[in-house]
Design a protein around this motif. Structure first.
Motif, short mmCIF file in Angstrom:
data_model
loop_
_atom_site.label_atom_id
_atom_site.label_comp_id
_atom_site.label_asym_id
_atom_site.label_seq_id
_atom_site.Cartn_x
_atom_site.Cartn_y
_atom_site.Cartn_z
N VAL A 176 2.01 6.78 4.14
CA VAL A 176 2.35 6.58 2.87
C VAL A 176 3.57 7.35 2.49
O VAL A 176 3.45 8.72 2.89
CB VAL A 176 1.21 6.50 2.07
CG1 VAL A 176 1.60 6.53 0.67
CG2 VAL A 176 -0.05 5.64 2.28
N GLU A 205 0.96 -1.19 -0.16
CA GLU A 205 -0.14 0.08 -0.02
C GLU A 205 0.93 1.43 0.07
O GLU A 205 0.35 2.41 0.09
CB GLU A 205 -1.07 -0.01 1.36
CG GLU A 205 -2.09 -0.98 1.23
CD GLU A 205 -1.80 -2.43 1.27
OE1 GLU A 205 -0.81 -2.73 2.20
OE2 GLU A 205 -2.06 -2.99 0.72
N ARG A 232 2.92 2.14 2.31
CA ARG A 232 3.43 2.64 3.66
C ARG A 232 4.60 2.45 3.93
O ARG A 232 5.52 1.28 3.54
CB ARG A 232 2.54 1.79 4.54
CG ARG A 232 0.93 2.19 4.66
CD ARG A 232 0.39 1.54 5.88
NE ARG A 232 0.21 0.22 5.85
CZ ARG A 232 -0.72 -0.38 5.24
NH1 ARG A 232 -1.91 0.21 4.85
NH2 ARG A 232 -0.79 -1.77 5.32
#
Length: 230
Positions: free
Chosen positions: A129, A41, A43
Motif C-alpha cells: 500500500v 485498496e 496498492r
C-alpha cells in the motif's frame, strides 16, 4: 532522517482507468510532473510521468520497428511497448517496475536511488500500500532545514512546518513556487510574492488552523515582473 520524516503523506494519485487527457489536465492544473497509480485498496500499481505522456505523443512520428528489433525483443516486450505508445489510460502508459522505499528507509539511500536512476520521486510503501512519496523537492527541503534549536522548541516548530506544508499542498490556490513558509517559536512567517489580498488572508487562516501556531506573519510582497502570482 527516514522516509517517514519528510515524505508527502497525501500525494495526488491516479486510478488505473483514468483517461490520459485527464492525467495531462491534472499535471497542468496541479503543477506536478508525475503521480502514482493505485487501485481501490491503495496498492501501488505504477507511476505515470510527463515523460510517459511525451513518449506516447511522439509515437505518431516513430517509424515501424525494423526486423532486428522484432528479432531481439520478445512478443511480450513488443506488446507492452505498443500498449504504452498507443494506450488511452493511466494503466496503459504507466511505468510498472519502480524503485520504492519503506517508511524507515534512510533518506540518503533514497537520494542515491534518485541520482543513480535519474528519477524524480520514490513511492513509499507499507506492504503493497502506498503511504507517501519522497521527491527531489522533499530532499532539498531536508538539506536546507535550519540548524538545530533547543529540543522542545525545535521539535514543535518542525511539527508545525510539516503540518503546514501538508496543508498547503492540499490547496490549489497556493502557489508553492512563490510562497515560502517558515516557523520560529510557534510563529508562522510567509515570505515570497503574491498580488492577491485574498490569498494572503487565506494563508493566515490556513496557518492559524494548525495546532500549536502562536502567530502568523504574512510578509509576501508584490512580485516583480515577469513573476506571475495568483
Amino acid at each position: 532522517m527516514l522516509a517517514r520524516d519528510l515524505m508527502t503523506t497525501t500525494p495526488i494519485t491516479l486510478p488505473p482507468d483514468l483517461p490520459l487527457a485527464a492525467v495531462a489536465r491534472i499535471f497542468a492544473e496541479r503543477g506536478i510532473s508525475g503521480a502514482p497509480v493505485v487501485d481501490a485498496e491503495g496498492r501501488l500499481l505504477g507511476m505515470v510521468t510527463e515523460g510517459d505522456l511525451v513518449h506516447r505523443l511522439a509515437a505518431t512520428e516513430r517509424k515501424k520497428p525494423g526486423w532486428l528489433t522484432g528479432l531481439l525483443a520478445t512478443a511480450g516486450q513488443q506488446a507492452e511497448q505498443y500498449a504504452r505508445l498507443h494506450g488511452r489510460t493511466a494503466a496503459d502508459v504507466m511505468t510498472r517496475h519502480l524503485v520504492t522505499a519503506e517508511e524507515d528507509t534512510p533518506v540518503e539511500k533514497i537520494a542515491k536511488a534518485l541520482e543513480d536512476r535519474h528519477i524524480r520521486r520514490v513511492p513509499v510503501l507499507r506492504g503493497e500500500v502506498l503511504v507517501g512519496v519522497v521527491s527531489r523537492a522533499d530532499l532539498i527541503r531536508a538539506v536546507m532545514a535550519p540548524p538545530a534549536e533547543p529540543a522542545g522548541v525545535a521539535a514543535d516548530d518542525e511539527r508545525i512546518r510539516r503540518d503546514l506544508r501538508q496543508a498547503m499542498r492540499g490547496q490549489a490556490w497556493i502557489d508553492a513556487f512563490y510562497i515560502f513558509p517558515d516557523v520560529r517559536d510557534g510563529v508562522v512567517m510567509f515570505h515570497g510574492w503574491c498580488r492577491n489580498e485574498e490569498v494572503k488572508r487565506g494563508l493566515r487562516v490556513l496557518a492559524e488552523g494548525i495546532p500549536g501556531v502562536k502567530g502568523v506573519q504574512v510578509m509576501v510582497e508584490k512580485p516583480p515582473l515577469p513573476v506571475l502570482s495568483p
